[in-house]
Design a protein around this motif. Structure first.
Motif, PDB file in Angstrom:
ATOM      1  N   UNK A   1      40.250  31.231  44.487  1.00  0.00           N
ATOM      2  CA  UNK A   1      39.733  32.546  44.894  1.00  0.00           C
ATOM      3  C   UNK A   1      40.683  33.215  45.883  1.00  0.00           C
ATOM      4  N   UNK A   2      41.280  32.431  46.764  1.00  0.00           N
ATOM      5  CA  UNK A   2      42.259  33.009  47.696  1.00  0.00           C
ATOM      6  C   UNK A   2      43.463  33.556  46.937  1.00  0.00           C
ATOM      7  N   UNK A   3      43.956  32.790  45.968  1.00  0.00           N
ATOM      8  CA  UNK A   3      45.104  33.247  45.177  1.00  0.00           C
ATOM      9  C   UNK A   3      44.774  34.519  44.403  1.00  0.00           C
ATOM     10  N   UNK A   4      43.574  34.579  43.843  1.00  0.00           N
ATOM     11  CA  UNK A   4      43.165  35.777  43.105  1.00  0.00           C
ATOM     12  C   UNK A   4      43.088  36.985  44.037  1.00  0.00           C
ATOM     13  N   UNK A   5      42.561  36.785  45.248  1.00  0.00           N
ATOM     14  CA  UNK A   5      42.490  37.886  46.216  1.00  0.00           C
ATOM     15  C   UNK A   5      43.886  38.382  46.572  1.00  0.00           C
ATOM     16  N   UNK A   6      44.798  37.446  46.847  1.00  0.00           N
ATOM     17  CA  UNK A   6      46.161  37.838  47.238  1.00  0.00           C
ATOM     18  C   UNK A   6      46.850  38.591  46.107  1.00  0.00           C
ATOM     19  N   UNK A   7      46.768  38.073  44.887  1.00  0.00           N
ATOM     20  CA  UNK A   7      47.431  38.726  43.753  1.00  0.00           C
ATOM     21  C   UNK A   7      46.815  40.101  43.491  1.00  0.00           C
ATOM     22  N   UNK A   8      45.488  40.174  43.552  1.00  0.00           N
ATOM     23  CA  UNK A   8      44.819  41.459  43.313  1.00  0.00           C
ATOM     24  C   UNK A   8      45.205  42.489  44.372  1.00  0.00           C
ATOM     25  N   UNK A   9      45.200  42.080  45.636  1.00  0.00           N
ATOM     26  CA  UNK A   9      45.595  43.010  46.697  1.00  0.00           C
ATOM     27  C   UNK A   9      47.050  43.438  46.551  1.00  0.00           C
ATOM     28  N   UNK A  10      47.905  42.508  46.144  1.00  0.00           N
ATOM     29  CA  UNK A  10      49.300  42.870  45.917  1.00  0.00           C
ATOM     30  C   UNK A  10      49.415  43.904  44.796  1.00  0.00           C
ATOM     31  N   UNK A  11      48.680  43.695  43.719  1.00  0.00           N
ATOM     32  CA  UNK A  11      48.741  44.647  42.609  1.00  0.00           C
ATOM     33  C   UNK A  11      48.177  46.014  42.997  1.00  0.00           C
ATOM     34  N   UNK A  12      47.140  46.022  43.817  1.00  0.00           N
ATOM     35  CA  UNK A  12      46.550  47.293  44.250  1.00  0.00           C
ATOM     36  C   UNK A  12      47.497  48.032  45.187  1.00  0.00           C
ATOM     37  N   UNK A  13      48.137  47.309  46.097  1.00  0.00           N
ATOM     38  CA  UNK A  13      48.944  47.931  47.146  1.00  0.00           C
ATOM     39  C   UNK A  13      50.447  47.848  46.873  1.00  0.00           C
ATOM     40  N   UNK A  14      50.897  47.531  45.659  1.00  0.00           N
ATOM     41  CA  UNK A  14      52.317  47.287  45.419  1.00  0.00           C
ATOM     42  C   UNK A  14      53.200  48.501  45.708  1.00  0.00           C
ATOM     43  N   UNK A  15      52.730  49.709  45.459  1.00  0.00           N
ATOM     44  CA  UNK A  15      53.571  50.880  45.747  1.00  0.00           C
ATOM     45  C   UNK A  15      53.780  51.042  47.254  1.00  0.00           C
ATOM     46  N   UNK A  16      52.720  50.809  48.037  1.00  0.00           N
ATOM     47  CA  UNK A  16      52.857  50.908  49.489  1.00  0.00           C
ATOM     48  C   UNK A  16      53.703  49.763  50.040  1.00  0.00           C
ATOM     49  N   UNK A  17      53.555  48.584  49.445  1.00  0.00           N
ATOM     50  CA  UNK A  17      54.355  47.434  49.885  1.00  0.00           C
ATOM     51  C   UNK A  17      55.829  47.687  49.608  1.00  0.00           C
TER      52      UNK A  17
END
Length: 171
Positions: A59-75
């Motif tokens: 679940x932690x890995x899924x949260x991290x990957x999902x947040x990365x995909x959501x925020x990738x342009x800002x990152x």
């Protein structure tokens, strides 16, 4: 169907709200899964502990990957900004880095010391002081066939010892 598309468009525009919803949803699913794995037993078996650990890590890995995909342009914009700042710092400190490198080269090769006569480029004279950043030379007039001091001290950054040929004569 239009309402679903409007909700999806709204969530895509509001990334913070989407992130909070995704995290909440994943944590609720995690809690339900962990309670199902645990069951009503007082003591957990090794197999239950392994599955609980896998569930938490997954679940932690899924949260991290999902947040990365959501925020990738800002990152990526942030990473570009950090890179630009790092490049600016390196360019601004290039001269200092060259001076340190020239000083290390001068010290390791023992090319001259105080009292030696040196010629750096078109400047020649007696070394009267040297430190980490610069060397001070008391200029001597060699180009008119005389070895008289001109009375002018010349400050030469140690960075200039790297690309320019250095002639020395020990006193």
């Amino acid at each position: 169907m239009e309402d679903v598309q409007k909700i999806i468009a709204f969530l895509i525009e509001n990334k913070l709200l989407l992130s909070v919803l995704v995290i909440t949803l994943i944590l609720i699913i995690r809690r339900i899964t962990l309670s199902g794995i645990r069951g009503d037993v007082a003591f957990l078996s090794e197999e239950q502990r392994k599955w609980m650990s896998r569930t938490k890590n997954g679940s932690f890995a899924i949260i991290v990957v999902t947040l990365f995909l959501v925020w990738k342009s800002e990152i990526s914009e942030f990473a570009l900004s950090v890179t630009a700042i790092a490049v600016a710092i390196v360019v601004a400190s290039k001269e200092i880095i060259l001076c340190f490198t020239g000083s290390i080269q001068r010290a390791s090769s023992r090319s001259f010391r105080i009292g030696d006569w040196i010629e750096v480029g078109k400047t020649s004279g007696e070394v009267i002081e040297h430190n980490l950043m610069a060397t001070v030379i008391q200029e001597i007039d060699l180009y008119h066939g005389q070895y008289h001091f001109t009375g002018k001290p010349s400050h030469c950054l140690t960075a200039c010892f790297l690309p320019i040929r250095l002639k020395t004569s020990t006193s």
